[in-house]
Write a protein that holds these residues in place. Structure first.
Motif, PDB file in Angstrom:
ATOM      1  N   LEU A 187       0.732  -1.247  -0.090  1.00 43.98           N
ATOM      2  CA  LEU A 187      -0.067   0.053   0.195  1.00 43.98           C
ATOM      3  C   LEU A 187       0.710   1.426   0.005  1.00 43.98           C
ATOM      4  CD1 LEU A 187      -2.713  -0.979   2.731  1.00 43.98           C
ATOM      5  CD2 LEU A 187      -2.702  -1.078   0.181  1.00 43.98           C
ATOM      6  N   GLY A 188       2.244   1.010   0.258  1.00 46.06           N
ATOM      7  CA  GLY A 188       3.206   2.145   0.318  1.00 46.06           C
ATOM      8  C   GLY A 188       3.791   2.776  -0.849  1.00 46.06           C
ATOM      9  N   GLY A 189       4.256   3.943  -0.701  1.00 46.05           N
ATOM     10  CA  GLY A 189       4.959   4.550  -1.817  1.00 46.05           C
ATOM     11  C   GLY A 189       6.108   3.975  -2.937  1.00 46.05           C
ATOM     12  N   GLU A 190       6.946   3.074  -2.139  1.00 48.88           N
ATOM     13  CA  GLU A 190       7.878   2.622  -2.532  1.00 48.88           C
ATOM     14  C   GLU A 190       7.566   1.737  -3.699  1.00 48.88           C
ATOM     15  OE1 GLU A 190      12.103   1.639  -1.162  1.00 48.88           O
ATOM     16  OE2 GLU A 190      11.039  -0.257  -0.881  1.00 48.88           O
ATOM     17  N   TYR A 191       6.692   0.748  -3.172  1.00 51.17           N
ATOM     18  CA  TYR A 191       6.238  -0.274  -4.074  1.00 51.17           C
ATOM     19  C   TYR A 191       5.319   0.285  -5.260  1.00 51.17           C
ATOM     20  CZ  TYR A 191       3.280  -4.425  -5.735  1.00 51.17           C
ATOM     21  OH  TYR A 191       3.108  -5.553  -6.482  1.00 51.17           O
ATOM     22  N   GLN A 234       6.372  -0.056  -9.336  1.00 52.69           N
ATOM     23  CA  GLN A 234       5.407  -0.957 -10.112  1.00 52.69           C
ATOM     24  C   GLN A 234       5.129  -0.041 -11.251  1.00 52.69           C
ATOM     25  OE1 GLN A 234       5.060  -3.814 -10.786  1.00 52.69           O
ATOM     26  NE2 GLN A 234       4.520  -5.207  -8.939  1.00 52.69           N
ATOM     27  N   ALA A 235       4.689   1.249 -10.752  1.00 52.60           N
ATOM     28  CA  ALA A 235       4.346   2.260 -12.133  1.00 52.60           C
ATOM     29  C   ALA A 235       5.513   2.431 -13.147  1.00 52.60           C
ATOM     30  CB  ALA A 235       3.680   3.425 -11.474  1.00 52.60           C
ATOM     31  N   ARG A 236       6.570   2.716 -12.693  1.00 49.03           N
ATOM     32  CA  ARG A 236       7.845   2.798 -13.360  1.00 49.03           C
ATOM     33  C   ARG A 236       7.936   1.702 -14.131  1.00 49.03           C
ATOM     34  NH1 ARG A 236      13.693   3.217 -10.617  1.00 49.03           N
ATOM     35  NH2 ARG A 236      13.281   0.983 -10.638  1.00 49.03           N
ATOM     36  N   ASP A 237       8.169   0.567 -13.619  1.00 48.72           N
ATOM     37  CA  ASP A 237       8.727  -0.652 -14.321  1.00 48.72           C
ATOM     38  C   ASP A 237       7.619  -1.345 -15.054  1.00 48.72           C
ATOM     39  OD1 ASP A 237      11.073  -0.095 -13.089  1.00 48.72           O
ATOM     40  OD2 ASP A 237      10.740  -1.695 -11.616  1.00 48.72           O
ATOM     41  N   ARG A 238       6.326  -1.225 -14.774  1.00 54.13           N
ATOM     42  CA  ARG A 238       5.324  -2.089 -15.318  1.00 54.13           C
ATOM     43  C   ARG A 238       4.098  -1.192 -15.946  1.00 54.13           C
ATOM     44  NH1 ARG A 238       6.297  -7.481 -14.424  1.00 54.13           N
ATOM     45  NH2 ARG A 238       7.618  -7.805 -12.323  1.00 54.13           N
ATOM     46  N   GLY A 239       3.919   0.252 -15.707  1.00 50.23           N
ATOM     47  CA  GLY A 239       3.017   0.846 -15.811  1.00 50.23           C
ATOM     48  C   GLY A 239       1.759   0.506 -15.134  1.00 50.23           C
ATOM     49  N   GLY A 269      -2.164   1.350  -8.578  1.00 51.60           N
ATOM     50  CA  GLY A 269      -3.046   0.628  -7.139  1.00 51.60           C
ATOM     51  C   GLY A 269      -3.245   1.894  -6.462  1.00 51.60           C
ATOM     52  N   PRO A 270      -3.661   1.414  -5.113  1.00 51.25           N
ATOM     53  CA  PRO A 270      -4.140   2.345  -4.146  1.00 51.25           C
ATOM     54  C   PRO A 270      -2.799   3.368  -3.651  1.00 51.25           C
ATOM     55  CG  PRO A 270      -3.623   0.407  -3.118  1.00 51.25           C
ATOM     56  CD  PRO A 270      -3.279   0.282  -4.792  1.00 51.25           C
ATOM     57  N   ASN A 271      -3.405   4.690  -3.459  1.00 53.69           N
ATOM     58  CA  ASN A 271      -2.135   5.497  -2.678  1.00 53.69           C
ATOM     59  C   ASN A 271      -1.018   5.964  -3.796  1.00 53.69           C
ATOM     60  OD1 ASN A 271      -3.572   5.204  -0.216  1.00 53.69           O
ATOM     61  ND2 ASN A 271      -2.238   3.442   0.359  1.00 53.69           N
ATOM     62  N   MET A 272      -1.209   6.342  -5.060  1.00 51.38           N
ATOM     63  CA  MET A 272      -0.667   6.647  -6.067  1.00 51.38           C
ATOM     64  C   MET A 272       0.306   7.835  -5.677  1.00 51.38           C
ATOM     65  SD  MET A 272       0.052   4.823  -8.650  1.00 51.38           S
ATOM     66  CE  MET A 272       0.774   6.277  -9.618  1.00 51.38           C
ATOM     67  N   ASP A 273      -0.497   8.891  -4.713  1.00 48.76           N
ATOM     68  CA  ASP A 273       0.360   9.923  -4.254  1.00 48.76           C
ATOM     69  C   ASP A 273       1.567   9.390  -3.465  1.00 48.76           C
ATOM     70  OD1 ASP A 273      -1.945   8.851  -2.474  1.00 48.76           O
ATOM     71  OD2 ASP A 273      -1.309  10.918  -1.027  1.00 48.76           O
ATOM     72  N   GLU A 319      -1.032   7.554 -12.876  1.00 49.41           N
ATOM     73  CA  GLU A 319      -2.348   7.860 -11.782  1.00 49.41           C
ATOM     74  C   GLU A 319      -3.649   8.446 -12.607  1.00 49.41           C
ATOM     75  OE1 GLU A 319      -3.252  10.021  -7.612  1.00 49.41           O
ATOM     76  OE2 GLU A 319      -1.746  10.662  -8.873  1.00 49.41           O
ATOM     77  N   GLN A 320      -3.086   9.384 -13.507  1.00 55.25           N
ATOM     78  CA  GLN A 320      -4.304   9.966 -14.447  1.00 55.25           C
ATOM     79  C   GLN A 320      -4.679   9.149 -15.392  1.00 55.25           C
ATOM     80  OE1 GLN A 320      -2.185  13.426 -16.137  1.00 55.25           O
ATOM     81  NE2 GLN A 320      -2.255  14.493 -13.992  1.00 55.25           N
ATOM     82  N   LYS A 321      -3.895   8.185 -15.981  1.00 54.65           N
ATOM     83  CA  LYS A 321      -4.255   7.169 -16.800  1.00 54.65           C
ATOM     84  C   LYS A 321      -5.377   6.163 -16.367  1.00 54.65           C
ATOM     85  CE  LYS A 321      -1.910   3.894 -17.104  1.00 54.65           C
ATOM     86  NZ  LYS A 321      -0.752   2.801 -17.144  1.00 54.65           N
ATOM     87  N   VAL A 322      -5.059   5.897 -15.255  1.00 56.65           N
ATOM     88  CA  VAL A 322      -5.905   4.652 -14.866  1.00 56.65           C
ATOM     89  C   VAL A 322      -7.352   5.239 -14.252  1.00 56.65           C
ATOM     90  CG1 VAL A 322      -6.127   3.287 -12.770  1.00 56.65           C
ATOM     91  CG2 VAL A 322      -3.856   3.319 -14.097  1.00 56.65           C
ATOM     92  N   ALA A 323      -7.313   6.591 -13.831  1.00 56.07           N
ATOM     93  CA  ALA A 323      -8.357   7.208 -13.474  1.00 56.07           C
ATOM     94  C   ALA A 323      -9.387   7.385 -14.673  1.00 56.07           C
ATOM     95  CB  ALA A 323      -7.972   8.573 -12.640  1.00 56.07           C
ATOM     96  N   ARG A 324      -8.787   7.612 -15.849  1.00 52.36           N
ATOM     97  CA  ARG A 324      -9.428   8.009 -16.950  1.00 52.36           C
ATOM     98  C   ARG A 324      -9.981   6.665 -17.526  1.00 52.36           C
ATOM     99  NH1 ARG A 324      -6.838  10.339 -22.599  1.00 52.36           N
ATOM    100  NH2 ARG A 324      -8.577   9.812 -23.940  1.00 52.36           N
TER     101      ARG A 324
END
Length: 400
Positions: free
Chosen positions: A324-328, A332-337, A340-344, A367-372
């Motif tokens: 649920l934390g920022g590092e994971y 994951q967003a950088r390496d796989r696109g 998840g929760p708590n993108m901020d 974050e914007q992509k997934v929300a869209r």
């Protein structure tokens, strides 16, 4: 002949109580990857995981440095039949602490007592309260019986990869395209790669037909037999018309088809586009925003019921909280696109770590992509109640 990605047999077996069929354990264990178990869980900060490979970090040692817990993770593919067999018939919870899989299994394995209920007040689960309900209360991790069986890990909305210059699309990849490019377009006929697994493929076809007013489907994630027949009849007609160049089934095939330019449109996972662009150049292929909707999915992390007696629940909850934390989230967003929760918190982590501005901007864009994308239908499940009927219809398409 059953589809090799069949869910029917395992799903129906579960309905009749898989635990009564434990005689399968010998066969299942023979093909199950070896999973090691430390001699003393209480003293050894190791958590043993089993699940889909896309949930893995590329390097788990990063997590160990952050929370002081090691991860011994054994990956499997996305076949729900294989997953259910391994968890139940092989009594995998005797060795594994955490399972990670797509939505659906919590509705079967949770009520059977194979997943522990999440202790939302566990002192190690410090990020739970600030995690949005749209993630932590979603049908991915909360059972139909109302029990919180899982913690959200990652999610995305799948569509298709494409070459903008070949389909006449804006090269920036931001416009919404129709699934007609996959199913019903003269400009792409004979140059389409289509996934042969119905879990990923029949839903988008249904979305397209609904959008065209050519089909009525009450629940795209769980079509009835007659509804599935309408969709499959359409797909068979397109197959006979030469729309599909190939049917593929593996991530490696997806990357190869794009990298070799064997297709111009391919329903695939977003990381396949990223991998292809490493060889072809950034922006050569794009991952589509669509008009009709997406195959929206999420992975949840579930605690094996046997873990409650091993004395390492604090370490397990540290790992769940890490998801649920920022590092994971950032990695994951950088390496796989994947989001998840708590993108901020992911953005906050990347900023504190001094990541390049381009990488931080990419996290915000994810974050914007997934929300869209999540604003559109449909949310998938690996265990539809009408799986037998859907699969029977899908076999007609494969054999046509």
């Amino acid at each position: 002949m059953k589809d090799k990605f069949s869910t029917t047999s395992q799903f129906e077996l579960s309905r009749r109580d898989l635990m009564k069929n434990i005689a399968l354990a010998g066969t299942a264990a023979a093909v199950l990857p070896a999973i090691g178990v430390g001699p003393a869980y209480a003293a050894d900060p190791v958590v043993h995981g089993y699940g889909v490979t896309t949930a893995q970090l590329k390097d788990w040692s990063v997590m160990t440095k952050s929370i002081g817990v090691q991860m011994d993770f054994t990956g499997t593919n996305n076949s729900v039949g294989v997953f259910l067999r391994d968890v139940v018939a092989s009594q995998l919870g005797d060795k594994v602490d955490i399972y990670i899989f797509e939505s659906g299994t919590e509705d079967i394995l949770g009520p059977q007592g194979l997943y522990l209920k999440i202790d939302e007040d566990n002192p190690e689960l410090t990020l739970w309260k600030r995690t949005p309900d749209e993630w932590k209360r979603s049908e991915v991790v909360k059972g139909k019986d109302g029990v919180q069986y899982g913690v959200p890990v990652i999610g995305n909305a799948d569509s298709f990869g494409y070459f903008p210059d070949k389909v006449g699309a804006n090269p920036d990849g931001m416009e919404e395209l129709s699934w007609s490019l996959m199913f019903d377009s003269d400009k792409t006929r004979g140059r389409v790669g289509y996934d042969q697994t119905w879990t990923y493929s029949i839903g988008p076809a249904a979305l397209y037909l609904i959008g065209q007013g050519k089909a009525k489907v009450a629940d795209v994630a769980d079509m009835t037999g007659p509804e599935a027949k309408v969709v499959v009849d359409f797909l068979i007609s397109r197959k006979k018309a030469g729309q599909f160049r190939t049917l593929q089934s593996a991530f490696e095939e997806q990357v190869q088809l794009l990298t070799n330019r064997e297709v111009v449109v391919l329903n695939c996972w977003e990381p396949a586009v990223r991998e292809a662009n490493k060889a072809l150049g950034d922006g050569t292929t794009r991952y589509a925003y669509t008009k009709e909707g997406y195959f929206k999915w999420g992975h949840g992390a579930y605690i094996a019921s046997q873990a409650k007696d091993r004395g390492n629940l604090p370490a397990i909850y540290k790992v769940l909280n890490y998801f649920l934390g920022g590092e994971y989230r950032a990695l994951q967003a950088r390496d796989r696109g994947y989001a998840g929760p708590n993108m901020d918190l992911g953005v906050e982590y990347a900023t504190k770590q001094g990541w390049p501005e381009a990488d931080i901007a990419a996290l915000k864009a994810t974050e914007q992509k997934v929300a869209r994308k999540f604003a559109k239908p449909f949310v998938s499940t690996t265990t539809p109640t009408n799986s037998s009927a859907i699969e029977e219809e899908w076999q007609r398409f494969l054999n046509a």
